[in-house]
Design a protein around this motif. Sequence first.
Motif, PDB file in Angstrom:
ATOM      1  N   SER A  31       0.698  -1.181   0.122  1.00 23.52           N
ATOM      2  CA  SER A  31      -0.156   0.087   0.087  1.00 23.52           C
ATOM      3  C   SER A  31       0.681   1.079  -0.089  1.00 23.52           C
ATOM      4  N   TYR A  32       2.222   1.501   0.161  1.00 23.86           N
ATOM      5  CA  TYR A  32       2.919   2.457   0.165  1.00 23.86           C
ATOM      6  C   TYR A  32       3.279   2.968  -0.965  1.00 23.86           C
ATOM      7  N   PRO A  33       2.803   4.345  -1.511  1.00 23.04           N
ATOM      8  CA  PRO A  33       2.992   4.895  -2.915  1.00 23.04           C
ATOM      9  C   PRO A  33       4.652   4.954  -2.940  1.00 23.04           C
ATOM     10  N   GLY A  34       5.399   5.464  -2.026  1.00 22.64           N
ATOM     11  CA  GLY A  34       6.822   5.573  -2.097  1.00 22.64           C
ATOM     12  C   GLY A  34       7.508   4.348  -2.436  1.00 22.64           C
ATOM     13  N   LEU A  35       7.239   3.266  -2.005  1.00 23.32           N
ATOM     14  CA  LEU A  35       7.618   1.875  -2.451  1.00 23.32           C
ATOM     15  C   LEU A  35       7.521   1.756  -3.850  1.00 23.32           C
ATOM     16  N   TYR A  36       6.043   1.751  -4.385  1.00 22.65           N
ATOM     17  CA  TYR A  36       5.607   1.621  -5.747  1.00 22.65           C
ATOM     18  C   TYR A  36       6.709   2.482  -6.700  1.00 22.65           C
ATOM     19  N   ALA A  37       6.899   3.578  -6.209  1.00 20.98           N
ATOM     20  CA  ALA A  37       7.684   4.706  -7.331  1.00 20.98           C
ATOM     21  C   ALA A  37       9.079   4.243  -7.013  1.00 20.98           C
ATOM     22  N   ILE A  38       9.582   3.592  -6.101  1.00 22.22           N
ATOM     23  CA  ILE A  38      10.939   2.999  -6.085  1.00 22.22           C
ATOM     24  C   ILE A  38      11.102   1.896  -6.987  1.00 22.22           C
ATOM     25  N   TYR A  39       9.996   1.031  -6.880  1.00 18.97           N
ATOM     26  CA  TYR A  39       9.903  -0.248  -7.696  1.00 18.97           C
ATOM     27  C   TYR A  39      10.246  -0.002  -9.072  1.00 18.97           C
ATOM     28  N   VAL A  40       9.009   0.971  -9.794  1.00 20.23           N
ATOM     29  CA  VAL A  40       9.098   1.378 -11.000  1.00 20.23           C
ATOM     30  C   VAL A  40      10.404   1.959 -11.562  1.00 20.23           C
ATOM     31  N   TYR A  41      11.053   3.086 -10.546  1.00 18.38           N
ATOM     32  CA  TYR A  41      12.340   3.341 -11.023  1.00 18.38           C
ATOM     33  C   TYR A  41      13.496   2.334 -11.034  1.00 18.38           C
ATOM     34  N   ARG A  42      13.392   1.426 -10.247  1.00 17.78           N
ATOM     35  CA  ARG A  42      14.573   0.513 -10.114  1.00 17.78           C
ATOM     36  C   ARG A  42      14.705  -0.634 -11.528  1.00 17.78           C
ATOM     37  N   LEU A  43      13.182  -0.818 -11.880  1.00 20.49           N
ATOM     38  CA  LEU A  43      13.352  -1.605 -13.286  1.00 20.49           C
ATOM     39  C   LEU A  43      13.646  -0.575 -14.299  1.00 20.49           C
ATOM     40  N   ALA A  44      13.225   0.748 -14.462  1.00 22.96           N
ATOM     41  CA  ALA A  44      13.302   1.761 -15.433  1.00 22.96           C
ATOM     42  C   ALA A  44      14.799   2.086 -15.656  1.00 22.96           C
ATOM     43  N   HIS A  45      15.542   2.122 -14.365  1.00 24.94           N
ATOM     44  CA  HIS A  45      16.782   2.303 -14.447  1.00 24.94           C
ATOM     45  C   HIS A  45      17.707   1.207 -15.022  1.00 24.94           C
ATOM     46  N   GLU A  46      17.356   0.057 -14.848  1.00 25.26           N
ATOM     47  CA  GLU A  46      18.133  -1.051 -15.650  1.00 25.26           C
ATOM     48  C   GLU A  46      17.992  -0.713 -17.112  1.00 25.26           C
ATOM     49  N   ILE A  47      16.905  -0.499 -17.459  1.00 23.87           N
ATOM     50  CA  ILE A  47      16.719  -0.108 -18.977  1.00 23.87           C
ATOM     51  C   ILE A  47      17.365   1.369 -19.606  1.00 23.87           C
ATOM     52  N   TYR A  48      17.185   2.227 -18.586  1.00 25.02           N
ATOM     53  CA  TYR A  48      18.030   3.466 -18.784  1.00 25.02           C
ATOM     54  C   TYR A  48      19.387   3.471 -19.076  1.00 25.02           C
ATOM     55  N   ILE A  49      20.345   2.644 -18.199  1.00 21.73           N
ATOM     56  CA  ILE A  49      21.431   2.639 -18.293  1.00 21.73           C
ATOM     57  C   ILE A  49      22.197   1.856 -19.411  1.00 21.73           C
ATOM     58  N   ARG A  50      21.273   1.092 -20.433  1.00 17.05           N
ATOM     59  CA  ARG A  50      21.374   0.428 -21.516  1.00 17.05           C
ATOM     60  C   ARG A  50      20.995   1.373 -22.503  1.00 17.05           C
ATOM     61  N   GLU A  51      20.834   2.443 -22.356  1.00 17.42           N
ATOM     62  CA  GLU A  51      20.470   3.521 -23.259  1.00 17.42           C
ATOM     63  C   GLU A  51      19.461   3.187 -24.297  1.00 17.42           C
ATOM     64  N   VAL A  52      18.455   2.689 -23.810  1.00 20.98           N
ATOM     65  CA  VAL A  52      17.223   2.551 -24.569  1.00 20.98           C
ATOM     66  C   VAL A  52      16.331   3.985 -24.477  1.00 20.98           C
ATOM     67  N   PRO A  53      15.861   4.337 -25.601  1.00 17.35           N
ATOM     68  CA  PRO A  53      15.194   5.531 -25.434  1.00 17.35           C
ATOM     69  C   PRO A  53      13.575   5.413 -25.211  1.00 17.35           C
ATOM     70  N   PHE A  54      12.815   6.322 -24.768  1.00 16.10           N
ATOM     71  CA  PHE A  54      11.541   6.473 -24.613  1.00 16.10           C
ATOM     72  C   PHE A  54      11.157   5.222 -23.324  1.00 16.10           C
ATOM     73  N   ILE A  55      11.332   4.143 -23.409  1.00 14.23           N
ATOM     74  CA  ILE A  55      10.916   3.198 -22.368  1.00 14.23           C
ATOM     75  C   ILE A  55      11.047   3.750 -21.042  1.00 14.23           C
ATOM     76  N   PRO A  56      12.286   3.890 -20.574  1.00 12.72           N
ATOM     77  CA  PRO A  56      12.128   4.321 -19.207  1.00 12.72           C
ATOM     78  C   PRO A  56      11.419   5.227 -18.607  1.00 12.72           C
ATOM     79  N   ARG A  57      11.330   6.465 -19.654  1.00 11.62           N
ATOM     80  CA  ARG A  57      10.428   7.562 -19.219  1.00 11.62           C
ATOM     81  C   ARG A  57       9.176   7.155 -19.147  1.00 11.62           C
TER      82      ARG A  57
END
Length: 293
Positions: free
Chosen positions: A141-167
């Motif tokens: 139920s914590y929104p902070g954890l949900y935002a962190i969860y999505v960030y940690r997934l998106a970061h793994e795609i960001y560092i591989r220089e994929v456009p659009f998807i992380p954002r």
Amino acid sequence: MDRETRDSIGRVARQIGDGYQENELLCGREGLRLPDRGVIIGLIKDLRKIMFPGYYGDFSYPDTELSEYYVGDFLIKLHNTLTAQVKKAMAYCKRDTKCAESISREFIEALPKVQSLLLKDIQAGFDGDPAAKSKEGVIFSYPGLYAIYVYRLAHEIYIREVPFIPRIMTEYAHSRTGIDINSGAQIGEYFFIDHGTGVVVGETTVIGDHVKLYQGVTLGALSTRRGQELRDVKRHPTIEDNVTIYANSTILGGKTVIGHDSVISGNAFIVESVPAGTRVSVKIPEIQMIPKK
């Protein structure tokens, strides 16, 4: 529909059509398609069933053999779906799509690490919030954890220089929670956002371990007037280990460092570095109490 209305609609349709011809940006690049936002959001939702099966999946999987079969089948489908979306993103930006499969494989290989980090974030949330009744409540139920969860997934795609998807991923979390964490930020272990609404973490922010943010905190750029000239320049602050930043504080600038073991009080506005072990406070404004006549 009367004649005047039909004529009016006809004129507007022609004007919009002319806009398509005059500005190709409105229609995107010919013959190419952007990643499917709905598919990307679906991956976020489905991955929660793998990360936390007892909370978001149809079943929990205590049986090792059964869980490996189920997770393996899911990951095969994930790989194929993500690869297709990565190819679209890379092709649209006129980049080589041959790396799409390896990017998807590397993303999947990073999932155990992401899960381990999330468990530490859950622990930080439980330890840091006296209102938390259980770790299960933090997960579910914590929104902070949900935002962190999505960030940690998106970061793994960001560092591989994929456009659009992380954002796409982090903006979806932003729309759901009011917490805006750019996928490019570097965030350490045991990260917790209490309440969360209005938190902004910029792309080049660096956050250490055991950091806690409250609602309304901004970790932003000091100035963006130079626009694209600042791309790939560190514009956002560095927050070292064991720092707590209270509500509505703003910390700006790529050269600004908040030293480890510091505490930043609410409503602070900081544009220069703070030494380690410092407590930064803001004077309470004078309050006048005038009796009503």
